[in-house]
Motif scaffolding. Sequence first.
Motif, short mmCIF file in Angstrom:
data_model
loop_
_atom_site.label_atom_id
_atom_site.label_comp_id
_atom_site.label_asym_id
_atom_site.label_seq_id
_atom_site.Cartn_x
_atom_site.Cartn_y
_atom_site.Cartn_z
N LEU A 25 0.83 -1.21 0.00
CA LEU A 25 0.00 0.00 0.00
C LEU A 25 0.86 1.26 0.00
CD1 LEU A 25 -2.76 -1.10 2.56
CD2 LEU A 25 -3.00 -0.88 0.07
N ALA A 26 1.94 1.24 0.78
CA ALA A 26 2.85 2.39 0.81
C ALA A 26 3.51 2.59 -0.55
CB ALA A 26 3.90 2.19 1.90
N GLN A 27 3.93 1.48 -1.15
CA GLN A 27 4.56 1.57 -2.47
C GLN A 27 3.58 2.13 -3.49
OE1 GLN A 27 7.67 1.58 -3.85
NE2 GLN A 27 8.10 -0.61 -3.87
N ALA A 28 2.31 1.74 -3.38
CA ALA A 28 1.31 2.18 -4.34
C ALA A 28 0.94 3.64 -4.16
CB ALA A 28 0.05 1.31 -4.20
N PHE A 29 0.70 4.07 -2.93
CA PHE A 29 0.20 5.43 -2.68
C PHE A 29 1.34 6.43 -2.54
CE2 PHE A 29 -1.57 8.80 0.10
CZ PHE A 29 -2.55 9.26 -0.76
N LEU A 30 2.21 6.21 -1.55
CA LEU A 30 3.33 7.12 -1.38
C LEU A 30 4.27 7.08 -2.59
CD1 LEU A 30 4.00 6.37 2.36
CD2 LEU A 30 3.82 8.68 1.46
N SER A 156 1.20 2.74 -8.37
CA SER A 156 1.80 4.07 -8.43
C SER A 156 2.07 4.49 -9.87
CB SER A 156 3.11 4.10 -7.63
OG SER A 156 4.14 3.38 -8.27
N ALA A 157 2.30 3.50 -10.73
CA ALA A 157 2.54 3.80 -12.15
C ALA A 157 1.29 4.35 -12.81
CB ALA A 157 2.99 2.53 -12.87
N ILE A 158 0.14 3.99 -12.29
CA ILE A 158 -1.13 4.50 -12.83
C ILE A 158 -1.51 5.80 -12.15
CG2 ILE A 158 -3.59 4.01 -13.12
CD1 ILE A 158 -2.81 1.00 -13.12
N ILE A 159 -1.42 5.79 -10.81
CA ILE A 159 -1.85 6.96 -10.04
C ILE A 159 -1.00 8.18 -10.34
CG2 ILE A 159 -2.10 7.90 -7.70
CD1 ILE A 159 -2.62 4.98 -6.76
N GLY A 160 0.34 8.02 -10.31
CA GLY A 160 1.25 9.16 -10.46
C GLY A 160 1.06 9.95 -11.75
N PRO A 161 1.25 9.32 -12.91
CA PRO A 161 1.11 10.08 -14.16
C PRO A 161 -0.30 10.63 -14.39
CG PRO A 161 2.42 8.11 -14.53
CD PRO A 161 1.86 8.00 -13.15
N GLN A 162 -1.31 9.92 -13.91
CA GLN A 162 -2.67 10.45 -14.08
C GLN A 162 -2.87 11.70 -13.22
OE1 GLN A 162 -4.59 9.30 -16.54
NE2 GLN A 162 -2.85 7.94 -16.89
N LEU A 163 -2.27 11.71 -12.02
CA LEU A 163 -2.32 12.92 -11.20
C LEU A 163 -1.58 14.07 -11.86
CD1 LEU A 163 -1.85 11.55 -7.55
CD2 LEU A 163 -3.86 12.71 -8.48
N VAL A 164 -0.50 13.74 -12.57
CA VAL A 164 0.22 14.79 -13.32
C VAL A 164 -0.70 15.43 -14.36
CG1 VAL A 164 2.07 15.21 -15.00
CG2 VAL A 164 2.52 13.86 -12.95
N ALA A 258 4.18 12.21 -23.30
CA ALA A 258 5.31 11.89 -22.43
C ALA A 258 4.83 11.23 -21.14
CB ALA A 258 6.10 13.17 -22.11
N ALA A 259 3.73 11.73 -20.57
CA ALA A 259 3.17 11.11 -19.36
C ALA A 259 2.71 9.69 -19.63
CB ALA A 259 2.01 11.96 -18.83
N ASP A 260 2.14 9.45 -20.80
CA ASP A 260 1.69 8.09 -21.15
C ASP A 260 2.88 7.14 -21.30
OD1 ASP A 260 -0.97 8.83 -21.12
OD2 ASP A 260 -1.04 9.27 -23.27
N HIS A 265 6.13 2.81 -18.88
CA HIS A 265 7.43 2.41 -18.33
C HIS A 265 7.30 1.96 -16.88
CE1 HIS A 265 11.56 2.52 -16.99
NE2 HIS A 265 11.27 3.50 -16.14
N VAL A 266 6.62 2.75 -16.05
CA VAL A 266 6.53 2.40 -14.64
C VAL A 266 5.66 1.15 -14.44
CG1 VAL A 266 6.00 3.26 -12.33
CG2 VAL A 266 6.89 4.83 -14.04
N LEU A 267 4.65 0.99 -15.26
CA LEU A 267 3.87 -0.26 -15.22
C LEU A 267 4.78 -1.45 -15.51
CD1 LEU A 267 0.60 0.79 -17.12
CD2 LEU A 267 0.75 0.05 -14.74
N ALA A 268 5.64 -1.29 -16.51
CA ALA A 268 6.56 -2.38 -16.87
C ALA A 268 7.61 -2.61 -15.79
CB ALA A 268 7.24 -2.06 -18.20
N MET A 269 7.93 -1.57 -15.03
CA MET A 269 8.87 -1.74 -13.92
C MET A 269 8.31 -2.66 -12.85
SD MET A 269 10.30 2.16 -13.34
CE MET A 269 11.10 1.76 -11.77
N PHE A 270 7.01 -2.55 -12.58
CA PHE A 270 6.46 -3.22 -11.41
C PHE A 270 5.54 -4.39 -11.72
CE2 PHE A 270 7.44 1.14 -9.92
CZ PHE A 270 8.39 0.79 -8.96
#
Length: 408
Positions: A25-30, A156-164, A258-260, A265-270
């Motif tokens: 949860l921390a990895q996902a949100f924070l 976090s790969a989904i939440i972060g860029p969408q928040l951007v 660029a955000a997409d 990339h971050v999805l592929a990381m995790f």
Amino acid sequence: MTQATDISSTVDDSRAKRTVIILVLAQAFLGAQMPMIFTIGGLAGQSLATNVCFATLPISLIVVGSMLSATPLSAIMQRFGRRVGFMVGSAGGAIGGAIGAYGLYLNNFTIFLVGSFLTGIYMSAQGFYRFAAADTASDDFRPKAISYVMAGGLASAIIGPQLVKVTSQSMVIPFLGTYLAVIAINVIGSALFLFINIPKPEAPKDDAPKGRTRWQLITTPRIAVAVICAMVSYALMNLVMTSTPLAVVGCGFEQNSAADVVTAHVLAMFAPSFFTGHLIARFGVEKIVAAGLVILAGAGAVALQGVELENFFIALILLGVGWNFGFIGATTMLAGAHEPHERGRMQGLNDLLVFGGVTVASLASGGLMNCSGGNPVDGWMSVNLAMAPFLMLAGGALIWLTLRPSEE
């Protein structure tokens, strides 16, 4: 005796599984703040810096802050426990976000850089999530625990860029809304650590084993190779990812594109983390690390083929998968190569060296991208060509370790 051992293992892994849930949860949100900052950090720096060669300096200073925080944070966790260390990390992220927002408000690059440096405290603390997952895990569950925690980055790969996308242009001052969101993420997310239950390490007794010195640890062949592979995997991922938003926008695509790309990339990381631990258990950690290095080389090869949007997507997806196999594999290799009483010393040293390499890579990224050619295409080619010698170094070290006679 066997039955008692099995019961003990079950009890230990029960606590480890609860810990993994909190860390996921921390990895996902924070953790969402990191793709947010890496998506816009270079673009914000480009808008504030008087010299475009320094556009990625904010990201570089995040990594510098992470590198310099690793040893103190490790010592704090060794003495006071993981909870305190993770709280300190979240505080650093919140303060860094606030100062970064203030720098944007004043249009002051220097203040913005100070905020970036303090954000590195959170980045360093996040790096210890993977070690915390292994603290109470059995040998069998350890690689899976590390993988599951890393898999939390999928959200976090989904939440972060969408928040951007939602926040970057939400105010008159570009990117200010994103940094305000980073503050909120740290304040709210830090509450998760109130529920973490990892025993604080006992103070060493006078007759307790002192463990190896840092020099003895780092010159142990298995530890040395694990650190080299972790450094190369993380540094090359950062080298390319830092330049990606600048390259995508510089090649004529929109900021949302660029955000997409960063999202993919971050999805592929995790995403591979759901099965990386199982692959390590089945095929052995050395083979998975080797596969990671080969996939990183494939990412560079695809990037060198052209600057169409699909090239960016494929290259960055391969970059993420390669990082996952290389870094999780190296972490698993390291976690099994030192004793519990050496944990604070070795883990801090490891992250100091890893993020030291990432610091050099992030500093080099901006220079290669903006100052090594006459246009963004030339810069992007230079970034990807720079991967080759380091992949050969890590590959050679891994082959050397595999061919060494067994010490058992």
